[in-house]
Design a protein around this motif. Sequence first.
Motif, PDB file in Angstrom:
ATOM      1  N   ASP A   9     -22.506  19.808  -2.201  1.00 15.17           N
ATOM      2  CA  ASP A   9     -23.319  18.878  -2.986  1.00 15.17           C
ATOM      3  C   ASP A   9     -24.758  18.789  -2.499  1.00 15.17           C
ATOM      4  OD1 ASP A   9     -21.197  18.316  -4.646  1.00 15.17           O
ATOM      5  OD2 ASP A   9     -20.654  16.454  -3.613  1.00 15.17           O
ATOM      6  N   ASP A  10     -24.978  19.011  -1.192  1.00 18.93           N
ATOM      7  CA  ASP A  10     -26.337  18.907  -0.656  1.00 18.93           C
ATOM      8  C   ASP A  10     -27.086  20.242  -0.641  1.00 18.93           C
ATOM      9  OD1 ASP A  10     -24.796  20.027   1.359  1.00 18.93           O
ATOM     10  OD2 ASP A  10     -25.742  18.883   2.962  1.00 18.93           O
ATOM     11  N   ASP A  11     -26.490  21.302  -1.158  1.00 20.51           N
ATOM     12  CA  ASP A  11     -27.165  22.600  -1.206  1.00 20.51           C
ATOM     13  C   ASP A  11     -28.273  22.595  -2.249  1.00 20.51           C
ATOM     14  OD1 ASP A  11     -25.602  23.638   0.775  1.00 20.51           O
ATOM     15  OD2 ASP A  11     -24.330  24.822  -0.554  1.00 20.51           O
ATOM     16  N   VAL A  12     -29.414  23.147  -1.854  1.00 21.92           N
ATOM     17  CA  VAL A  12     -30.546  23.345  -2.754  1.00 21.92           C
ATOM     18  C   VAL A  12     -30.839  24.839  -2.721  1.00 21.92           C
ATOM     19  CG1 VAL A  12     -32.930  22.749  -3.286  1.00 21.92           C
ATOM     20  CG2 VAL A  12     -31.429  21.044  -2.212  1.00 21.92           C
ATOM     21  N   VAL A  13     -30.687  25.508  -3.852  1.00 24.93           N
ATOM     22  CA  VAL A  13     -30.695  26.966  -3.931  1.00 24.93           C
ATOM     23  C   VAL A  13     -32.074  27.526  -4.247  1.00 24.93           C
ATOM     24  CG1 VAL A  13     -29.803  28.926  -5.262  1.00 24.93           C
ATOM     25  CG2 VAL A  13     -28.274  27.051  -4.621  1.00 24.93           C
ATOM     26  N   ALA A  14     -32.466  28.537  -3.478  1.00 24.09           N
ATOM     27  CA  ALA A  14     -33.583  29.408  -3.826  1.00 24.09           C
ATOM     28  C   ALA A  14     -32.966  30.755  -4.183  1.00 24.09           C
ATOM     29  CB  ALA A  14     -34.564  29.548  -2.678  1.00 24.09           C
ATOM     30  N   TYR A  68     -40.843  33.539   0.462  1.00 23.91           N
ATOM     31  CA  TYR A  68     -39.711  32.746   0.937  1.00 23.91           C
ATOM     32  C   TYR A  68     -40.134  31.346   1.360  1.00 23.91           C
ATOM     33  CZ  TYR A  68     -37.393  37.229   1.076  1.00 23.91           C
ATOM     34  OH  TYR A  68     -36.852  38.432   0.726  1.00 23.91           O
ATOM     35  N   LEU A  69     -41.418  31.159   1.527  1.00 23.45           N
ATOM     36  CA  LEU A  69     -41.893  29.841   1.913  1.00 23.45           C
ATOM     37  C   LEU A  69     -41.487  28.861   0.842  1.00 23.45           C
ATOM     38  CD1 LEU A  69     -45.478  30.677   3.177  1.00 23.45           C
ATOM     39  CD2 LEU A  69     -43.480  30.081   4.541  1.00 23.45           C
ATOM     40  N   GLY A  70     -41.111  27.709   1.258  1.00 22.37           N
ATOM     41  CA  GLY A  70     -40.650  26.725   0.287  1.00 22.37           C
ATOM     42  C   GLY A  70     -41.750  26.298  -0.661  1.00 22.37           C
ATOM     43  N   PHE A  71     -41.772  26.910  -1.843  1.00 24.68           N
ATOM     44  CA  PHE A  71     -42.554  26.288  -2.899  1.00 24.68           C
ATOM     45  C   PHE A  71     -41.972  24.873  -3.009  1.00 24.68           C
ATOM     46  CE2 PHE A  71     -42.537  30.807  -4.048  1.00 24.68           C
ATOM     47  CZ  PHE A  71     -43.891  31.047  -4.144  1.00 24.68           C
ATOM     48  N   TYR A  72     -40.671  24.830  -2.758  1.00 28.56           N
ATOM     49  CA  TYR A  72     -39.905  23.595  -2.611  1.00 28.56           C
ATOM     50  C   TYR A  72     -38.913  23.872  -1.498  1.00 28.56           C
ATOM     51  CZ  TYR A  72     -41.792  23.121  -7.269  1.00 28.56           C
ATOM     52  OH  TYR A  72     -42.641  23.087  -8.327  1.00 28.56           O
ATOM     53  N   ASP A  73     -38.457  22.821  -0.844  1.00 31.10           N
ATOM     54  CA  ASP A  73     -37.477  23.009   0.215  1.00 31.10           C
ATOM     55  C   ASP A  73     -36.167  23.532  -0.361  1.00 31.10           C
ATOM     56  OD1 ASP A  73     -39.164  22.209   2.233  1.00 31.10           O
ATOM     57  OD2 ASP A  73     -38.518  20.120   2.150  1.00 31.10           O
ATOM     58  N   TYR A  74     -35.547  24.431   0.367  1.00 30.81           N
ATOM     59  CA  TYR A  74     -34.221  24.925   0.017  1.00 30.81           C
ATOM     60  C   TYR A  74     -33.424  25.089   1.300  1.00 30.81           C
ATOM     61  CZ  TYR A  74     -35.652  29.596   1.584  1.00 30.81           C
ATOM     62  OH  TYR A  74     -36.076  30.657   2.334  1.00 30.81           O
ATOM     63  N   ASN A  75     -32.117  25.045   1.184  1.00 29.33           N
ATOM     64  CA  ASN A  75     -31.267  25.274   2.356  1.00 29.33           C
ATOM     65  C   ASN A  75     -30.232  26.359   2.097  1.00 29.33           C
ATOM     66  OD1 ASN A  75     -29.414  23.954   0.728  1.00 29.33           O
ATOM     67  ND2 ASN A  75     -29.424  22.062   1.913  1.00 29.33           N
ATOM     68  N   THR A  76     -30.289  26.940   0.893  1.00 28.53           N
ATOM     69  CA  THR A  76     -29.358  27.994   0.515  1.00 28.53           C
ATOM     70  C   THR A  76     -30.139  29.120  -0.169  1.00 28.53           C
ATOM     71  OG1 THR A  76     -27.608  26.355   0.212  1.00 28.53           O
ATOM     72  CG2 THR A  76     -27.274  28.520  -0.786  1.00 28.53           C
ATOM     73  N   PHE A  90     -33.428  44.547   4.991  1.00 33.40           N
ATOM     74  CA  PHE A  90     -33.400  43.610   6.102  1.00 33.40           C
ATOM     75  C   PHE A  90     -34.534  42.588   6.008  1.00 33.40           C
ATOM     76  CE2 PHE A  90     -31.462  47.375   8.510  1.00 33.40           C
ATOM     77  CZ  PHE A  90     -30.183  47.033   8.104  1.00 33.40           C
ATOM     78  N   ALA A  91     -35.590  42.901   5.253  1.00 34.52           N
ATOM     79  CA  ALA A  91     -36.703  41.964   5.075  1.00 34.52           C
ATOM     80  C   ALA A  91     -36.208  40.644   4.498  1.00 34.52           C
ATOM     81  CB  ALA A  91     -37.779  42.566   4.171  1.00 34.52           C
ATOM     82  N   PHE A  92     -35.214  40.700   3.619  1.00 33.43           N
ATOM     83  CA  PHE A  92     -34.652  39.473   3.059  1.00 33.43           C
ATOM     84  C   PHE A  92     -34.190  38.552   4.186  1.00 33.43           C
ATOM     85  CE2 PHE A  92     -30.669  37.272   1.933  1.00 33.43           C
ATOM     86  CZ  PHE A  92     -31.163  36.369   1.006  1.00 33.43           C
ATOM     87  N   PHE A  93     -33.420  39.072   5.105  1.00 37.58           N
ATOM     88  CA  PHE A  93     -32.872  38.268   6.195  1.00 37.58           C
ATOM     89  C   PHE A  93     -33.959  37.827   7.169  1.00 37.58           C
ATOM     90  CE2 PHE A  93     -29.533  41.024   4.630  1.00 37.58           C
ATOM     91  CZ  PHE A  93     -28.520  40.110   4.375  1.00 37.58           C
ATOM     92  N   GLU A  94     -34.931  38.712   7.415  1.00 34.31           N
ATOM     93  CA  GLU A  94     -36.018  38.383   8.334  1.00 34.31           C
ATOM     94  C   GLU A  94     -36.864  37.239   7.811  1.00 34.31           C
ATOM     95  OE1 GLU A  94     -37.897  42.195   8.594  1.00 34.31           O
ATOM     96  OE2 GLU A  94     -36.236  43.039   9.759  1.00 34.31           O
ATOM     97  N   ASN A  95     -36.987  37.116   6.504  1.00 32.17           N
ATOM     98  CA  ASN A  95     -37.871  36.126   5.902  1.00 32.17           C
ATOM     99  C   ASN A  95     -37.199  34.793   5.579  1.00 32.17           C
ATOM    100  OD1 ASN A  95     -40.316  37.606   5.928  1.00 32.17           O
ATOM    101  ND2 ASN A  95     -39.513  38.869   4.283  1.00 32.17           N
ATOM    102  N   VAL A  96     -35.889  34.757   5.572  1.00 31.23           N
ATOM    103  CA  VAL A  96     -35.169  33.505   5.350  1.00 31.23           C
ATOM    104  C   VAL A  96     -35.157  32.727   6.659  1.00 31.23           C
ATOM    105  CG1 VAL A  96     -32.862  32.560   4.904  1.00 31.23           C
ATOM    106  CG2 VAL A  96     -33.740  34.395   3.467  1.00 31.23           C
ATOM    107  N   GLU A  97     -35.375  31.417   6.572  1.00 29.13           N
ATOM    108  CA  GLU A  97     -35.415  30.571   7.763  1.00 29.13           C
ATOM    109  C   GLU A  97     -34.049  30.511   8.463  1.00 29.13           C
ATOM    110  OE1 GLU A  97     -38.130  29.166   9.057  1.00 29.13           O
ATOM    111  OE2 GLU A  97     -39.364  29.965   7.435  1.00 29.13           O
ATOM    112  N   ASP A  98     -34.085  30.313   9.770  1.00 29.15           N
ATOM    113  CA  ASP A  98     -32.853  30.159  10.555  1.00 29.15           C
ATOM    114  C   ASP A  98     -32.028  28.987  10.027  1.00 29.15           C
ATOM    115  OD1 ASP A  98     -33.561  32.272  12.150  1.00 29.15           O
ATOM    116  OD2 ASP A  98     -34.284  31.047  13.808  1.00 29.15           O
ATOM    117  N   GLU A  99     -30.723  29.105  10.140  1.00 23.90           N
ATOM    118  CA  GLU A  99     -29.744  28.097   9.728  1.00 23.90           C
ATOM    119  C   GLU A  99     -29.589  27.963   8.213  1.00 23.90           C
ATOM    120  OE1 GLU A  99     -27.672  26.932  12.009  1.00 23.90           O
ATOM    121  OE2 GLU A  99     -28.894  28.099  13.401  1.00 23.90           O
ATOM    122  N   THR A 100     -30.277  28.779   7.454  1.00 26.12           N
ATOM    123  CA  THR A 100     -30.141  28.755   5.999  1.00 26.12           C
ATOM    124  C   THR A 100     -28.813  29.382   5.599  1.00 26.12           C
ATOM    125  OG1 THR A 100     -32.535  28.938   5.706  1.00 26.12           O
ATOM    126  CG2 THR A 100     -31.176  29.571   3.832  1.00 26.12           C
TER     127      THR A 100
END
Length: 154
Positions: A9-14, A68-76, A90-100
């Motif tokens: 329920d608390d997931d915000v998707v990018a 990948y920068l949050g135009f809006y915050d996301y956690n997923t 691998f750029a996809f993974f490198e650019n996503v924030e830790d714990e996402t």
Amino acid sequence: KWILTKLDDDDVVADFGCGPGQFAHFLTDNGVKYAYGVDFSEQAIQMARKLVPNEDFFTGDLYKYDSYLGFYDYNTAISLETLEHMENDFAFFENVEDETKIIISVPDFDSLSHVRYFNSLQELKDRYREHMNISGGKTFTLGKKRIFLLWGRK
């Protein structure tokens, strides 16, 4: 609808590689919070904006961190049927924030636009295990083709 079981329920998707917005439409129709979608194709972004006018979509380069920068915050971070097209996936993974939370899918077949494809879910896990903490995976069969889904956290 299976993918909804992997969202909380608390997931915000990018949505990275959002294409013309069908997945965004599916998510928002099912009450999932949608932060934004990014795709390299301006035409796809225009289609997504028409299909899901209340959500935000941006043209971006998934090789660059600023997409990948949050135009809006996301956690997923979700990337469906995208990584097989990227020279440096691998750029996809490198650019996503830790714990996402990360959810990805790739097909098992070759195509002119594919840089790579996978013959098994295990091949997918082997390729990305150093880039994400894998929680699970699933294979979906569509006729003679398969889609491999992987989820976990960065």
